[in-house]
Design a protein around this motif. Structure first.
Motif, PDB file in Angstrom:
ATOM      1  N   LEU A  11       0.797  -1.225   0.000  1.00 41.08           N
ATOM      2  CA  LEU A  11       0.000   0.000   0.000  1.00 41.08           C
ATOM      3  C   LEU A  11       0.828   1.273   0.000  1.00 41.08           C
ATOM      4  N   ARG A  12       2.067   1.174   0.419  1.00 39.05           N
ATOM      5  CA  ARG A  12       2.892   2.368   0.521  1.00 39.05           C
ATOM      6  C   ARG A  12       3.635   2.676  -0.775  1.00 39.05           C
ATOM      7  N   ALA A  13       3.851   1.685  -1.629  1.00 40.44           N
ATOM      8  CA  ALA A  13       4.654   1.863  -2.836  1.00 40.44           C
ATOM      9  C   ALA A  13       3.777   2.203  -4.034  1.00 40.44           C
ATOM     10  N   GLN A  14       4.399   2.857  -4.994  1.00 43.67           N
ATOM     11  CA  GLN A  14       3.765   3.112  -6.278  1.00 43.67           C
ATOM     12  C   GLN A  14       4.365   2.117  -7.257  1.00 43.67           C
ATOM     13  N   ARG A  15       3.566   1.561  -8.162  1.00 37.50           N
ATOM     14  CA  ARG A  15       4.074   0.582  -9.127  1.00 37.50           C
ATOM     15  C   ARG A  15       3.938   1.138 -10.536  1.00 37.50           C
ATOM     16  N   LEU A  16       5.015   0.970 -11.311  1.00 42.48           N
ATOM     17  CA  LEU A  16       5.035   1.388 -12.703  1.00 42.48           C
ATOM     18  C   LEU A  16       5.258   0.134 -13.544  1.00 42.48           C
ATOM     19  N   VAL A  17       4.334  -0.134 -14.475  1.00 43.18           N
ATOM     20  CA  VAL A  17       4.393  -1.326 -15.316  1.00 43.18           C
ATOM     21  C   VAL A  17       4.848  -0.916 -16.715  1.00 43.18           C
ATOM     22  N   PHE A  18       5.865  -1.597 -17.212  1.00 43.91           N
ATOM     23  CA  PHE A  18       6.377  -1.356 -18.553  1.00 43.91           C
ATOM     24  C   PHE A  18       5.937  -2.493 -19.467  1.00 43.91           C
ATOM     25  N   ASP A  19       5.530  -2.142 -20.696  1.00 48.65           N
ATOM     26  CA  ASP A  19       5.071  -3.140 -21.651  1.00 48.65           C
ATOM     27  C   ASP A  19       5.650  -2.796 -23.019  1.00 48.65           C
ATOM     28  N   GLY A  20       6.417  -3.712 -23.597  1.00 45.85           N
ATOM     29  CA  GLY A  20       6.988  -3.492 -24.920  1.00 45.85           C
ATOM     30  C   GLY A  20       8.486  -3.326 -24.869  1.00 45.85           C
ATOM     31  N   GLY A  44       7.243   5.179   0.452  1.00 42.20           N
ATOM     32  CA  GLY A  44       6.997   3.787   0.076  1.00 42.20           C
ATOM     33  C   GLY A  44       7.830   3.333  -1.100  1.00 42.20           C
ATOM     34  N   GLY A  45       8.335   4.275  -1.859  1.00 42.68           N
ATOM     35  CA  GLY A  45       9.205   3.952  -2.978  1.00 42.68           C
ATOM     36  C   GLY A  45       8.457   3.593  -4.245  1.00 42.68           C
ATOM     37  N   LEU A  46       9.217   3.079  -5.186  1.00 45.37           N
ATOM     38  CA  LEU A  46       8.695   2.754  -6.509  1.00 45.37           C
ATOM     39  C   LEU A  46       9.007   1.307  -6.833  1.00 45.37           C
ATOM     40  N   GLU A  47       8.003   0.612  -7.342  1.00 44.95           N
ATOM     41  CA  GLU A  47       8.175  -0.755  -7.809  1.00 44.95           C
ATOM     42  C   GLU A  47       8.077  -0.738  -9.329  1.00 44.95           C
ATOM     43  N   LEU A  48       9.015  -1.408  -9.992  1.00 44.53           N
ATOM     44  CA  LEU A  48       9.006  -1.502 -11.449  1.00 44.53           C
ATOM     45  C   LEU A  48       8.646  -2.925 -11.847  1.00 44.53           C
ATOM     46  N   ASP A  49       7.576  -3.054 -12.621  1.00 38.42           N
ATOM     47  CA  ASP A  49       7.178  -4.345 -13.164  1.00 38.42           C
ATOM     48  C   ASP A  49       7.656  -4.372 -14.608  1.00 38.42           C
ATOM     49  N   LEU A  50       8.715  -5.133 -14.848  1.00 42.30           N
ATOM     50  CA  LEU A  50       9.347  -5.183 -16.164  1.00 42.30           C
ATOM     51  C   LEU A  50       9.143  -6.540 -16.828  1.00 42.30           C
ATOM     52  N   ASP A  51       8.132  -7.263 -16.405  1.00 37.84           N
ATOM     53  CA  ASP A  51       7.867  -8.608 -16.905  1.00 37.84           C
ATOM     54  C   ASP A  51       7.498  -8.612 -18.385  1.00 37.84           C
ATOM     55  N   ALA A  83      10.790  -9.304 -13.825  1.00 33.46           N
ATOM     56  CA  ALA A  83      11.751  -9.061 -14.895  1.00 33.46           C
ATOM     57  C   ALA A  83      11.551 -10.073 -16.017  1.00 33.46           C
ATOM     58  N   SER A  84      11.493  -9.583 -17.238  1.00 35.44           N
ATOM     59  CA  SER A  84      11.336 -10.451 -18.402  1.00 35.44           C
ATOM     60  C   SER A  84      12.637 -11.180 -18.702  1.00 35.44           C
TER      61      SER A  84
END
Length: 110
Positions: A11-20, A44-51, A83-84
């Motif tokens: 709940l504290r973190a922000q998530r950024l999802v990358f696609d492509g 809360g920091g930042l979470e990167l979803d690079l899948d 991570a992809s």
């Protein structure tokens, strides 16, 4: 390349999802989005979803290195939560798993 800010299970973190593709062709736009997301992330920091990153070149890798450096400067946590295969291959080839430390999922470390 598209990005989307989505709610994080943490709940504290922000998530950024990358696609492509995470390449030089989108580097300018992605740099702006990454920096803005880091500044808005708060404690809360930042979470990167690079899948869903299908391709990454040296410009894309530089963006991730910049994000890591900026997170440290701003004293905000940065984690790569997915991570992809393309990302794991580049990180392994460049032997940068230790640079990202605990921010990389375990299978991306070399």
């Amino acid at each position: 390349m598209t990005t989307a800010a989505v709610p994080s299970p943490s709940l504290r973190a922000q998530r950024l999802v990358f696609d492509g593709q995470l390449t030089i062709y989108d580097a300018g736009v992605l740099k702006t989005r990454l920096q803005a997301a880091l500044e808005q992330a708060g404690d809360g920091g930042l979470e990167l979803d690079l899948d869903q990153v299908s391709e990454i070149d040296t410009a894309g890798l530089q963006l991730l290195l910049l994000a890591r450096r900026e997170s440290r400067r701003l004293q905000r946590p940065l984690r790569i939560v997915a991570a992809s295969a393309a990302l794991r291959e580049v990180v392994g080839f460049c032997r940068l798993g230790d640079f990202f430390g605990e921010t990389l999922p375990p299978d991306a470390r070399d």
